[in-house]
Motif scaffolding. Structure first.
Motif, PDB file in Angstrom:
ATOM      1  N   ALA A   1       0.836  -1.196   0.000  1.00 13.20           N
ATOM      2  CA  ALA A   1       0.000   0.000   0.000  1.00 13.20           C
ATOM      3  C   ALA A   1       0.877   1.255   0.000  1.00 13.20           C
ATOM      4  O   ALA A   1       1.907   1.315   0.666  1.00 13.20           O
ATOM      5  CB  ALA A   1      -0.909  -0.001   1.222  1.00 13.20           C
ATOM      6  N   VAL A   2       0.461   2.237  -0.776  1.00 16.51           N
ATOM      7  CA  VAL A   2       1.177   3.515  -0.858  1.00 16.51           C
ATOM      8  C   VAL A   2       0.257   4.599  -0.307  1.00 16.51           C
ATOM      9  O   VAL A   2      -0.852   4.790  -0.806  1.00 16.51           O
ATOM     10  CB  VAL A   2       1.564   3.852  -2.315  1.00 16.51           C
ATOM     11  CG1 VAL A   2       2.253   5.214  -2.383  1.00 16.51           C
ATOM     12  CG2 VAL A   2       2.457   2.765  -2.896  1.00 16.51           C
ATOM     13  N   GLY A   3       0.711   5.297   0.724  1.00 20.79           N
ATOM     14  CA  GLY A   3      -0.108   6.345   1.307  1.00 20.79           C
ATOM     15  C   GLY A   3       0.517   7.711   1.163  1.00 20.79           C
ATOM     16  O   GLY A   3       1.616   7.873   0.630  1.00 20.79           O
ATOM     17  N   GLY A   4      -0.187   8.714   1.658  1.00 15.47           N
ATOM     18  CA  GLY A   4       0.363  10.058   1.698  1.00 15.47           C
ATOM     19  C   GLY A   4       0.260  10.808   0.397  1.00 15.47           C
ATOM     20  O   GLY A   4      -0.531  10.493  -0.499  1.00 15.47           O
ATOM     21  N   ILE A   5       1.136  11.826   0.286  1.00 15.37           N
ATOM     22  CA  ILE A   5       1.126  12.761  -0.840  1.00 15.37           C
ATOM     23  C   ILE A   5       2.454  12.671  -1.595  1.00 15.37           C
ATOM     24  O   ILE A   5       3.530  12.689  -0.983  1.00 15.37           O
ATOM     25  CB  ILE A   5       0.934  14.213  -0.337  1.00 15.37           C
ATOM     26  CG1 ILE A   5      -0.269  14.312   0.598  1.00 15.37           C
ATOM     27  CG2 ILE A   5       0.817  15.169  -1.526  1.00 15.37           C
ATOM     28  CD1 ILE A   5      -1.590  13.906  -0.007  1.00 15.37           C
ATOM     29  N   ALA A   6       2.385  12.594  -2.908  1.00 17.11           N
ATOM     30  CA  ALA A   6       3.582  12.481  -3.734  1.00 17.11           C
ATOM     31  C   ALA A   6       3.728  13.672  -4.666  1.00 17.11           C
ATOM     32  O   ALA A   6       2.740  14.185  -5.199  1.00 17.11           O
ATOM     33  CB  ALA A   6       3.543  11.195  -4.563  1.00 17.11           C
ATOM     34  N   ILE A   7       4.969  14.087  -4.852  1.00 20.71           N
ATOM     35  CA  ILE A   7       5.326  15.074  -5.879  1.00 20.71           C
ATOM     36  C   ILE A   7       6.119  14.346  -6.950  1.00 20.71           C
ATOM     37  O   ILE A   7       7.071  13.629  -6.648  1.00 20.71           O
ATOM     38  CB  ILE A   7       6.171  16.220  -5.301  1.00 20.71           C
ATOM     39  CG1 ILE A   7       5.352  17.071  -4.323  1.00 20.71           C
ATOM     40  CG2 ILE A   7       6.728  17.106  -6.426  1.00 20.71           C
ATOM     41  CD1 ILE A   7       6.167  18.152  -3.622  1.00 20.71           C
ATOM     42  N   LEU A   8       5.735  14.540  -8.199  1.00 28.15           N
ATOM     43  CA  LEU A   8       6.482  14.005  -9.331  1.00 28.15           C
ATOM     44  C   LEU A   8       6.957  15.169 -10.190  1.00 28.15           C
ATOM     45  O   LEU A   8       6.136  15.932 -10.714  1.00 28.15           O
ATOM     46  CB  LEU A   8       5.609  13.073 -10.182  1.00 28.15           C
ATOM     47  CG  LEU A   8       5.508  11.596  -9.756  1.00 28.15           C
ATOM     48  CD1 LEU A   8       4.978  11.460  -8.344  1.00 28.15           C
ATOM     49  CD2 LEU A   8       4.653  10.816 -10.756  1.00 28.15           C
ATOM     50  N   THR A   9       8.269  15.340 -10.318  1.00 26.94           N
ATOM     51  CA  THR A   9       8.777  16.360 -11.227  1.00 26.94           C
ATOM     52  C   THR A   9       8.800  15.764 -12.637  1.00 26.94           C
ATOM     53  O   THR A   9       8.872  14.551 -12.811  1.00 26.94           O
ATOM     54  CB  THR A   9      10.182  16.840 -10.834  1.00 26.94           C
ATOM     55  OG1 THR A   9      11.147  15.796 -11.082  1.00 26.94           O
ATOM     56  CG2 THR A   9      10.238  17.249  -9.363  1.00 26.94           C
ATOM     57  N   GLY A  10       8.739  16.646 -13.635  1.00 27.71           N
ATOM     58  CA  GLY A  10       8.579  16.147 -14.996  1.00 27.71           C
ATOM     59  C   GLY A  10       7.247  15.431 -15.116  1.00 27.71           C
ATOM     60  O   GLY A  10       7.087  14.468 -15.872  1.00 27.71           O
ATOM     61  N   GLY A  11       6.271  15.917 -14.341  1.00 26.63           N
ATOM     62  CA  GLY A  11       5.017  15.213 -14.160  1.00 26.63           C
ATOM     63  C   GLY A  11       4.125  15.107 -15.377  1.00 26.63           C
ATOM     64  O   GLY A  11       3.175  14.317 -15.374  1.00 26.63           O
ATOM     65  N   ALA A  12       4.395  15.886 -16.427  1.00 23.66           N
ATOM     66  CA  ALA A  12       3.583  15.807 -17.638  1.00 23.66           C
ATOM     67  C   ALA A  12       4.147  14.806 -18.637  1.00 23.66           C
ATOM     68  O   ALA A  12       3.569  14.598 -19.698  1.00 23.66           O
ATOM     69  CB  ALA A  12       3.478  17.190 -18.295  1.00 23.66           C
ATOM     70  N   GLY A  13       5.277  14.183 -18.285  1.00 25.39           N
ATOM     71  CA  GLY A  13       5.896  13.219 -19.182  1.00 25.39           C
ATOM     72  C   GLY A  13       5.244  11.854 -19.100  1.00 25.39           C
ATOM     73  O   GLY A  13       4.558  11.516 -18.135  1.00 25.39           O
ATOM     74  N   ASN A  14       5.477  11.035 -20.111  1.00 25.12           N
ATOM     75  CA  ASN A  14       4.845   9.718 -20.211  1.00 25.12           C
ATOM     76  C   ASN A  14       5.211   8.819 -19.034  1.00 25.12           C
ATOM     77  O   ASN A  14       4.343   8.174 -18.432  1.00 25.12           O
ATOM     78  CB  ASN A  14       5.242   9.064 -21.530  1.00 25.12           C
ATOM     79  CG  ASN A  14       4.580   7.707 -21.731  1.00 25.12           C
ATOM     80  OD1 ASN A  14       5.245   6.720 -22.000  1.00 25.12           O
ATOM     81  ND2 ASN A  14       3.268   7.648 -21.595  1.00 25.12           N
ATOM     82  N   LEU A  15       6.494   8.762 -18.681  1.00 24.11           N
ATOM     83  CA  LEU A  15       6.909   7.910 -17.569  1.00 24.11           C
ATOM     84  C   LEU A  15       6.225   8.327 -16.269  1.00 24.11           C
ATOM     85  O   LEU A  15       5.712   7.490 -15.526  1.00 24.11           O
ATOM     86  CB  LEU A  15       8.430   7.963 -17.385  1.00 24.11           C
ATOM     87  CG  LEU A  15       9.298   7.237 -18.402  1.00 24.11           C
ATOM     88  CD1 LEU A  15      10.772   7.379 -18.026  1.00 24.11           C
ATOM     89  CD2 LEU A  15       8.923   5.763 -18.477  1.00 24.11           C
ATOM     90  N   ALA A  16       6.235   9.618 -15.989  1.00 27.96           N
ATOM     91  CA  ALA A  16       5.645  10.115 -14.747  1.00 27.96           C
ATOM     92  C   ALA A  16       4.156   9.795 -14.682  1.00 27.96           C
ATOM     93  O   ALA A  16       3.639   9.407 -13.618  1.00 27.96           O
ATOM     94  CB  ALA A  16       5.862  11.619 -14.624  1.00 27.96           C
ATOM     95  N   LEU A  17       3.440   9.942 -15.774  1.00 30.73           N
ATOM     96  CA  LEU A  17       1.998   9.702 -15.764  1.00 30.73           C
ATOM     97  C   LEU A  17       1.669   8.222 -15.550  1.00 30.73           C
ATOM     98  O   LEU A  17       0.705   7.889 -14.855  1.00 30.73           O
ATOM     99  CB  LEU A  17       1.381  10.200 -17.073  1.00 30.73           C
ATOM    100  CG  LEU A  17       1.384  11.725 -17.228  1.00 30.73           C
ATOM    101  CD1 LEU A  17       1.051  12.118 -18.664  1.00 30.73           C
ATOM    102  CD2 LEU A  17       0.398  12.374 -16.261  1.00 30.73           C
ATOM    103  N   VAL A  18       2.475   7.339 -16.114  1.00 25.74           N
ATOM    104  CA  VAL A  18       2.272   5.902 -15.892  1.00 25.74           C
ATOM    105  C   VAL A  18       2.541   5.558 -14.431  1.00 25.74           C
ATOM    106  O   VAL A  18       1.790   4.802 -13.803  1.00 25.74           O
ATOM    107  CB  VAL A  18       3.181   5.082 -16.828  1.00 25.74           C
ATOM    108  CG1 VAL A  18       3.175   3.603 -16.428  1.00 25.74           C
ATOM    109  CG2 VAL A  18       2.724   5.223 -18.272  1.00 25.74           C
TER     110      VAL A  18
END
Length: 302
Positions: free
Chosen positions: A51-68
């Motif tokens: 299980a993954v909880g909490g809040i995440a920040i993804l930089t480069g977040g509009a990229g294909n890898l980040a979205l997957v």
């Protein structure tokens, strides 16, 4: 000469700061996790383990890898998501789909330049105000260029290192400061590359290779310094991934070369990175720290 002597005297008289390592006790930030509740079924234990909880920040977040990756984290229970990118609108449709598919999760986008420390500080503050905390950081922001080293301009070299390496450091620093303030610990994950381990062929990309090798060292340094705060720092090193960065007729010959030099005979797809990320961001990864995971189909065997 006098100034040189003064500099030498100051050098020999200096003291250096020392890292503080965790004691590892149950009262520390690195104590062992609580045992699984006895009332859980086998299925319940399996779900809770990853299980993954909490809040995440993804930089480069509009990229294909980040979205997957974002979708995978949300599937495993992530409560909130902040996608940092120079232009989040490029992925507007995909981000709308995430919001539709995960209506109980809070998802926000922010325009961010990862080379701007002050902007990162303010954006992290905004995430905390809107979503409540920061518990996970995954750095995807990066650039790649293929230029012969003898022809590379100083500007191209500096830009590549500035975005890929300095940008990852500044992002991690801004998030780590918030995690320390929260007193909750967290997980930071860098996206390095097999380019950190060996020189790619046939494309010349000295700046990119150097920037990713630096991330491997940075990951270890931050892991040593930040464990006492309960912050785990790891990295993953993907091989050639079948994304927009490796698409187009102009690099078809290179794609054939990469496949021929891979024991599995093909490039990877973004979904094949999700397992490592979920592991490192979930309860299953609480003792994984300072590690790099190569995900390349065996490319580095040769």
């Amino acid at each position: 000469m006098a100034e040189s002597n003064n500099d030498r005297a100051a050098l020999t008289a200096r003291t250096i700061p020392h890292m503080t390592l965790s004691s590892g006790t149950t009262s520390s930030m690195t104590g062992p996790p609580a045992p699984m509740p006895h009332y859980l079924t086998a299925e319940g234990r399996a779900i809770k383990r990853f299980a993954v909880g909490g809040i995440a920040i993804l930089t480069g977040g509009a990229g294909n890898l980040a979205l997957v990756i974002a979708r995978a984290l949300l599937e495993h229970g992530l409560e909130g998501l902040a996608l940092f990118d120079l232009d989040p609108s490029e992925a507007e449709s995909d981000i709308t789909d995430l919001k539709t598919d995960f209506p109980t999760a809070e998802i926000m986008t922010t325009q961010v330049d990862v080379t701007d420390a002050e902007q990162l500080r303010l954006c992290v503050e905004d995430v905390v105000k809107e979503l409540g905390s920061v518990d996970i950081l995954i750095c995807f922001a990066g650039v790649v260029g293929c230029t012969h080293a003898v022809d590379m301009s100083a500007a191209e070299w500096k830009r590549t290192l500035d975005i890929n390496t300095t940008g990852a450091f500044l992002s991690a620093q801004a998030v780590a400061r918030q995690m320390i303030k929260q007193g909750t610990g967290g997980s930071i994950l860098f996206t390095a590359s097999i380019s950190a381990y060996r020189t790619n062929y046939p494309q010349p990309q000295a700046a990119y290779n150097a920037s990713k090798a630096a991330l491997i060292s940075l990951k270890s340094s931050l892991a040593a310094e930040w464990a006492v705060h309960g912050i785990r720092v790891n990295s993953m090193s993907p091989g050639y991934m079948d994304t927009i960065l490796n698409a187009g007729d102009g690099i078809e010959e290179a794609r054939r070369t990469w496949a021929k030099r891979n024991p599995m005979g093909r490039m990877g797809v973004p979904e094949e990175l999700t397992g490592i990320v979920v592991l490192l961001c979930s309860g299953a990864g609480t003792y994984i720290h300072g590690a790099d995971f190569v995900v390349d189909g065996g490319q580095c065997c040769f």
